[in-house]
Design a protein around this motif. Sequence first.
Motif, PDB file in Angstrom:
ATOM      1  N   THR A   1      85.676   2.199  -3.063  1.00 53.23           N
ATOM      2  CA  THR A   1      86.924   1.481  -2.809  1.00 53.23           C
ATOM      3  C   THR A   1      88.062   1.903  -3.739  1.00 53.23           C
ATOM      4  O   THR A   1      89.198   1.492  -3.552  1.00 53.23           O
ATOM      5  N   ASP A   2      87.766   2.749  -4.735  1.00 49.34           N
ATOM      6  CA  ASP A   2      88.823   3.213  -5.636  1.00 49.34           C
ATOM      7  C   ASP A   2      89.731   4.248  -4.978  1.00 49.34           C
ATOM      8  O   ASP A   2      90.874   4.429  -5.402  1.00 49.34           O
ATOM      9  N   TYR A   3      89.205   4.942  -3.957  1.00 49.40           N
ATOM     10  CA  TYR A   3      89.969   6.001  -3.313  1.00 49.40           C
ATOM     11  C   TYR A   3      89.835   5.912  -1.808  1.00 49.40           C
ATOM     12  O   TYR A   3      88.777   5.575  -1.291  1.00 49.40           O
ATOM     13  N   ASN A   4      90.917   6.256  -1.120  1.00 53.56           N
ATOM     14  CA  ASN A   4      90.918   6.342   0.334  1.00 53.56           C
ATOM     15  C   ASN A   4      90.783   7.827   0.686  1.00 53.56           C
ATOM     16  O   ASN A   4      91.772   8.536   0.825  1.00 53.56           O
ATOM     17  N   TRP A   5      89.546   8.296   0.799  1.00 55.73           N
ATOM     18  CA  TRP A   5      89.287   9.711   1.027  1.00 55.73           C
ATOM     19  C   TRP A   5      89.660  10.123   2.438  1.00 55.73           C
ATOM     20  O   TRP A   5      89.397   9.405   3.389  1.00 55.73           O
ATOM     21  N   ARG A   6      90.291  11.309   2.526  1.00 57.41           N
ATOM     22  CA  ARG A   6      90.652  11.883   3.817  1.00 57.41           C
ATOM     23  C   ARG A   6      90.208  13.337   3.822  1.00 57.41           C
ATOM     24  O   ARG A   6      90.185  13.973   2.766  1.00 57.41           O
ATOM     25  N   PRO A   7      89.881  13.891   4.977  1.00 57.64           N
ATOM     26  CA  PRO A   7      89.455  15.296   5.019  1.00 57.64           C
ATOM     27  C   PRO A   7      90.522  16.217   4.427  1.00 57.64           C
ATOM     28  O   PRO A   7      91.711  16.095   4.738  1.00 57.64           O
TER      29      PRO A   7
END
Length: 103
Positions: free
Chosen positions: A74-80
Motif C-alpha cells: 500500500t506504500d506504492y501504486n505500482w504501474r507497468p
Amino acid sequence: LCWHWPEDMERRLKQENFVSLEMHRAIANADNPFRIDHSTAIISARGESMFDGIVLDPWREGGVLFWEHTREDTDYNWRPRGMVLSEKRERALFRSSLQLARP
C-alpha cells in the motif's frame, strides 16, 4: 538510483532461465508531482500479471530487500514500466509540439 537495482536484479534473474517465473518492471509515483518516481522489479508465476506477483524492492529500506505481494504493497501504486514510460514520451512530445507551435 532506485532503477539501477531492479535493472541489475532482472539481468541476474534472467541468467537463471526460470521456466515457471516471470520478471516485471514497475514504476510508482510517476504522475505525482510531490514524489519522485520509484522503480522496482516484480516476480510472478509465468503468465500471471505483475499484480499477482511479489515486489522485490532493495532501495526502499536502504539496501535491505523489502518484499511484499504487489496488491498488499500500500506504500506504492505500482504501474507497468512500459506503460509509464510510454505516457512520459507522449507528454514530452506534446510539450515539444506546444513549443514548436508558439510564434
